[in-house]
Write a protein that holds these residues in place. Structure first.
Motif, PDB file in Angstrom:
ATOM      1  N   VAL A 117       3.949  -1.667   3.562  1.00  0.00           N
ATOM      2  CA  VAL A 117       3.512  -0.272   3.427  1.00  0.00           C
ATOM      3  C   VAL A 117       4.721   0.456   2.481  1.00  0.00           C
ATOM      4  O   VAL A 117       5.904   0.525   3.135  1.00  0.00           O
ATOM      5  N   ASP A 118       4.732   0.609   1.076  1.00  0.00           N
ATOM      6  CA  ASP A 118       5.607   1.361   0.538  1.00  0.00           C
ATOM      7  C   ASP A 118       6.049   2.534   0.817  1.00  0.00           C
ATOM      8  O   ASP A 118       7.090   3.152   0.706  1.00  0.00           O
ATOM      9  N   GLN A 119       4.889   3.243   0.951  1.00  0.00           N
ATOM     10  CA  GLN A 119       4.872   4.766   1.283  1.00  0.00           C
ATOM     11  C   GLN A 119       3.957   5.279   2.290  1.00  0.00           C
ATOM     12  O   GLN A 119       2.714   4.690   2.018  1.00  0.00           O
ATOM     13  N   ALA A 120       4.162   6.056   3.165  1.00  0.00           N
ATOM     14  CA  ALA A 120       3.124   6.545   3.952  1.00  0.00           C
ATOM     15  C   ALA A 120       3.420   8.059   4.207  1.00  0.00           C
ATOM     16  O   ALA A 120       4.340   8.331   4.708  1.00  0.00           O
ATOM     17  N   THR A 121       2.298   8.939   4.038  1.00  0.00           N
ATOM     18  CA  THR A 121       2.553  10.325   4.312  1.00  0.00           C
ATOM     19  C   THR A 121       1.270  10.758   5.298  1.00  0.00           C
ATOM     20  O   THR A 121       0.080  10.403   5.136  1.00  0.00           O
ATOM     21  N   MET A 170       0.687  -1.363  -0.087  1.00  0.00           N
ATOM     22  CA  MET A 170      -0.101  -0.001   0.075  1.00  0.00           C
ATOM     23  C   MET A 170       0.755   1.164  -0.123  1.00  0.00           C
ATOM     24  O   MET A 170       1.954   1.203   0.652  1.00  0.00           O
ATOM     25  N   ARG A 171       0.283   2.445  -0.556  1.00  0.00           N
ATOM     26  CA  ARG A 171       0.865   3.605  -0.695  1.00  0.00           C
ATOM     27  C   ARG A 171      -0.058   4.646   0.061  1.00  0.00           C
ATOM     28  O   ARG A 171      -1.331   4.744  -0.499  1.00  0.00           O
ATOM     29  N   LEU A 172       0.340   4.973   1.103  1.00  0.00           N
ATOM     30  CA  LEU A 172      -0.955   5.590   2.120  1.00  0.00           C
ATOM     31  C   LEU A 172      -0.709   7.087   2.323  1.00  0.00           C
ATOM     32  O   LEU A 172       0.268   7.673   2.478  1.00  0.00           O
ATOM     33  N   LEU A 173      -1.848   7.742   2.249  1.00  0.00           N
ATOM     34  CA  LEU A 173      -1.852   9.221   2.447  1.00  0.00           C
ATOM     35  C   LEU A 173      -3.122   9.322   3.608  1.00  0.00           C
ATOM     36  O   LEU A 173      -4.275   9.095   3.520  1.00  0.00           O
ATOM     37  N   TYR A 174      -2.579   9.739   4.787  1.00  0.00           N
ATOM     38  CA  TYR A 174      -3.303   9.781   5.890  1.00  0.00           C
ATOM     39  C   TYR A 174      -3.597  11.439   6.171  1.00  0.00           C
ATOM     40  O   TYR A 174      -2.605  12.093   6.368  1.00  0.00           O
ATOM     41  N   ILE A 175      -4.676  11.897   6.048  1.00  0.00           N
ATOM     42  CA  ILE A 175      -4.988  13.536   6.117  1.00  0.00           C
ATOM     43  C   ILE A 175      -5.806  13.649   7.417  1.00  0.00           C
ATOM     44  O   ILE A 175      -6.829  13.139   7.859  1.00  0.00           O
ATOM     45  N   ALA A 176      -5.162  14.724   8.654  1.00  0.00           N
ATOM     46  CA  ALA A 176      -5.674  14.746   9.633  1.00  0.00           C
ATOM     47  C   ALA A 176      -5.573  16.413  10.029  1.00  0.00           C
ATOM     48  O   ALA A 176      -4.901  17.284   9.340  1.00  0.00           O
ATOM     49  N   GLY A 177      -6.240  16.896  11.269  1.00  0.00           N
ATOM     50  CA  GLY A 177      -6.082  18.398  11.340  1.00  0.00           C
ATOM     51  C   GLY A 177      -5.206  18.519  12.286  1.00  0.00           C
ATOM     52  O   GLY A 177      -4.726  17.818  13.118  1.00  0.00           O
TER      53      GLY A 177
END
Length: 389
Positions: free
Chosen positions: A64-68, A32-39
């Motif tokens: 997890v290949d990439q996580a931001t 997976m290549r993950l984008l996690y958006i939070a405040g």
């Protein structure tokens, strides 16, 4: 309906869902290549949410290949010294938790170049455009709304949906984009009711993509139906929006029911009586009741109401459907899904949907209440793996 069949879990069922999803990824050798958006906000509920997510992701063994982690911040609100300190503390905790699996970036959505003055609607549009750039190449998007202002998570949610769900009759709407999109909510309606939003801006903010039928001069005489979704301590914001609603508009207030507090709907009726009922003579029969803890029921009820009005008003030239979400987070997310689908269904018709909002300049909250909150974790999976047959 797009989400006639849906994936929604709360409490311990959330962790079971993640275990199944990510164990399946591992079994099929899919990374997976993950984008996690939070405040980047003061609401500590985001800590509970992200820690649970990262723990289950690590436990699954999924590669997890990439996580931001993209922390979306805001500099335009007036906060007390205590809430400012809590905001910084919260950001440090979020960065520490996510830093074990990936990188962290911070983006202030209300920053402008060269001190250019822009209104809030334009800033949201530009901010959403930059956030969408982060979607390039990702397989998973997680939007945690727990510590995001309402206008921010509505804009981000609707922008992401518009990017990954095709505006056609494609039968694979929820898998077409190849992205698994989850919305996470640390829900505590009691805490939401204690966070006071004060000093609403004189200018209404309109969620990008959901403004034309509210602003257009050529449509000003078209019939309007206003759906104010009511929550505690939002009277000043309701008044700002109400002052822009024609006297002849139909009003359908939406109240939370069922609710953890059986009297919550009655209390809200009392709070808004002078504005929506005594002044506007809104019939009680116009009230729509929406399940406090089930966003897809809110989605279904609001969408069906809008479709009924569109059909009825089509004989006199069309309709303008206006939604103002002021309730707790799950209800707000459900209403956003209804607006998204209504916009898709209205492309070739003489109706449209708008989301005007009076954004507060100042938030007031008790730090002790924020620290003692024990939110219920909920997840809505809107697209991707769970919908593959």
């Amino acid at each position: 309906m797009i989400w006639e069949n849906y994936v929604f879990r709360r409490g311990v069922e959330v962790e079971d869902l993640w275990d199944d999803m990510y164990s399946d990824r591992k079994a099929n050798n899919r990374s997976m290549r993950l984008l996690y958006i939070a405040g980047r906000g003061f609401d500590l509920r985001a800590n509970n949410v992200i820690s649970t997510y990262v723990e289950r992701l690590n436990a699954s063994g999924c590669k997890v290949d990439q996580a931001t982690l993209l922390l979306v911040g805001f500099g335009g609100y007036q906060l007390s010294t205590e809430l400012e300190a809590l905001t910084n503390e919260n950001a440090s905790i979020l960065e520490g938790i996510f830093g074990t699996i990936g990188k962290v970036e911070t983006y202030f959505i209300d920053e402008t170049e060269e001190d250019e003055e822009l209104n809030a609607t334009i800033m949201l549009r530009l901010g959403a455009s930059k956030i969408l750039d982060y979607l390039e190449g990702v397989t998973d998007v997680v939007l945690d709304v727990s510590s995001l202002p309402r206008i921010a998570y509505l804009t981000i949610l609707l922008s992401i949906l518009a990017r990954i769900i095709p505006a056609t009759g494609d039968q694979d709407l929820l898998t077409h984009g190849g992205v698994t999109f989850q919305v996470l909510v640390g829900e505590d309606p009691e805490l939401d009711s204690k966070i006071a939003a004060q000093d609403p801006s004189n200018d209404l903010v309109l969620i990008p993509g959901y403004s034309e039928v509210f602003q257009s001069e050529t449509l000003r005489d078209m019939p309007m139906v206003w759906f104010p979704i009511l929550g505690e301590n939002r009277l000043a914001q309701v008044l700002k929006v109400e002052s822009n609603i024609p006297d002849w508009a139909e009003i359908c207030p939406i109240l939370p029911h069922p609710s953890k507090d059986p009297r919550r709907g009655d209390k809200l009726l009392t709070e808004y009586d002078s504005t929506l009922f005594a002044k506007r003579q809104t019939p009680l029969s116009n009230i729509i009741y929406a399940h406090e803890g089930h966003p897809f029921e809110v989605y279904r009820q609001l969408l069906e109401a809008m479709l009924r009005f569109r059909k009825t008003l089509s004989v006199i030239g069309g309709s303008r459907l206006v939604v103002t979400p002021l309730a707790s987070k799950l209800i707000t997310v459900g209403s956003a899904l209804a607006c998204f689908e209504m916009k898709m269904r209205s492309v070739d018709s003489s109706s449209g949907v708008a989301i005007p909002y009076a954004e507060p300049k100042r938030y007031v909250a008790d730090v002790a209440a924020l620290r003692s909150s024990k939110p219920d974790l909920s997840v809505l999976v809107l697209t991707g793996d769970p919908y593959l047959i």
